[in-house]
Write an enzyme that holds these catalytic residues in place. Structure first.
Site, short mmCIF file in Angstrom:
data_model
loop_
_atom_site.label_atom_id
_atom_site.label_comp_id
_atom_site.label_asym_id
_atom_site.label_seq_id
_atom_site.Cartn_x
_atom_site.Cartn_y
_atom_site.Cartn_z
N ASP A 124 -0.05 -7.33 1.52
CA ASP A 124 0.00 -6.12 1.33
C ASP A 124 1.73 -5.56 1.62
O ASP A 124 2.22 -5.28 2.06
CB ASP A 124 -0.36 -5.70 2.56
CG ASP A 124 -0.22 -4.49 2.60
OD1 ASP A 124 0.08 -3.51 1.76
OD2 ASP A 124 -0.26 -3.53 3.73
N HIS A 177 0.50 -1.47 -0.09
CA HIS A 177 0.20 0.17 0.19
C HIS A 177 0.82 0.96 -0.68
O HIS A 177 0.59 2.08 -0.17
CB HIS A 177 -0.90 -0.37 1.22
CG HIS A 177 -0.46 0.54 2.14
ND1 HIS A 177 -0.05 -1.02 3.29
CD2 HIS A 177 0.13 1.09 3.32
CE1 HIS A 177 0.15 -0.23 4.78
NE2 HIS A 177 0.16 1.39 4.69
N SER A 200 4.28 2.02 8.12
CA SER A 200 4.22 0.94 6.78
C SER A 200 6.04 1.22 5.84
O SER A 200 6.45 1.58 5.53
CB SER A 200 3.87 1.53 5.88
OG SER A 200 2.37 1.31 6.70
#
Length: 278
Positions: A155, A125, A230
């Site tokens: 992911d 993402h 992230s």
């Protein structure tokens, strides 16, 4: 649950006492004013002469090497013996060169180097919709990278740079060896603040959460992670990567509330290897 990619951009004057001298008043039996002035002049002259003699003596003493009086020294803590970094400081110093900030046209996140061939692991993402990205190394250098593959269900995504010698690979550990209560560090670029290190513990293992487009198990930690973390590494006290920080449970304000999740490295590493191989 939300991913952690983030858009760019996101802290005496001492009073002078003046003595008022009253005007001269004639007093009975006082000497004339002129005599007072003469006496004052004589006193001043004598005082000046004495000061000159004293100053000459002091100058002689200084010329003899005695030097001025030393200034008063404030007490200080004795320097600690230099034995290098230890504990979490050493862990952070070991891992930071392997962690990068990832910038794309639509936002960014974090990542870390996984081998000596120029491959960087991050979250899917973070780079979604982009085929190229800019990675910013811990020393501030910026390197162009291309996206060579991603796995939306997990992911995860892998970037590749053309100059692998610029990169420092991280050491991958085993998430299967983790236990609840183990100390961990989360490293990345929360809110664009690159090289941020936060500490916590493993709060739970095999916690089921939604990662990407599917539900997966994750390592839960209370290490503070926020948007922009992230793709950054979760590392154990030895500096080995045990997870990929990817999501947080957030309150209404959207920030960290002490519940973060990382993809276990035992699952992430084989996916990265498959993407690199294919």
């Amino acid at each position: 649950m939300r991913g952690l990619g983030s858009p760019r951009g996101p802290e005496f004057v001492t009073p002078t006492v003046v003595a008022t001298v009253p005007q001269d008043l004639p007093q009975k039996g006082a000497p004339p004013k002129g005599r007072l002035l003469v006496a004052a002049a004589l006193v001043a002259a004598l005082t000046g002469a004495a000061a000159g003699i004293a100053g000459g003596a002091a100058g002689a003493r200084l010329s003899e090497g005695s030097g001025p009086a030393p200034a008063a020294a404030l007490p200080r803590v004795a320097p600690a013996p230099s034995a290098g970094l230890s504990g979490l400081s050493a862990t952070a110093a070991r891992v930071l060169p392997s962690v990068v900030s990832v910038e794309t046209g639509g936002g960014g996140g974090s990542g870390f180097v996984v081998d000596g061939r120029g491959h960087i692991l991050t979250n899917a993402h973070v780079i979604r919709g982009s085929d190229r990205a800019t990675v910013v190394l811990n020393d501030g250098r910026r390197i162009s990278a291309r996206v060579i593959g991603e796995d939306d269900d997990e992911d995860l995504a892998v970037l590749e740079v053309d100059y692998p010698r610029e990169l420092t690979p991280a050491t991958l550990g085993r998430s299967g060896d983790l236990a609840v209560g183990d100390q961990v560090l989360a490293i990345g670029s929360p809110l664009g603040l690159s090289g941020t290190v936060t500490a916590g513990i493993v709060s739970a293992l095999d916690r089921e959460v939604r990662l990407g487009s599917a539900r997966r198990t994750a390592v839960q930690t209370d290490a503070s992670i926020n948007p922009g973390n992230s793709g950054g590494p979760l590392v154990n006290a030895r500096g080995e990567v045990v997870g990929v920080n990817t999501a947080i449970a957030s309150g209404r304000g959207g920030g960290n509330i002490g519940i973060g999740f990382a993809i276990p490295i035992d699952r992430a590493a084989p996916i990265a290897e498959r993407i690199i191989r294919n």
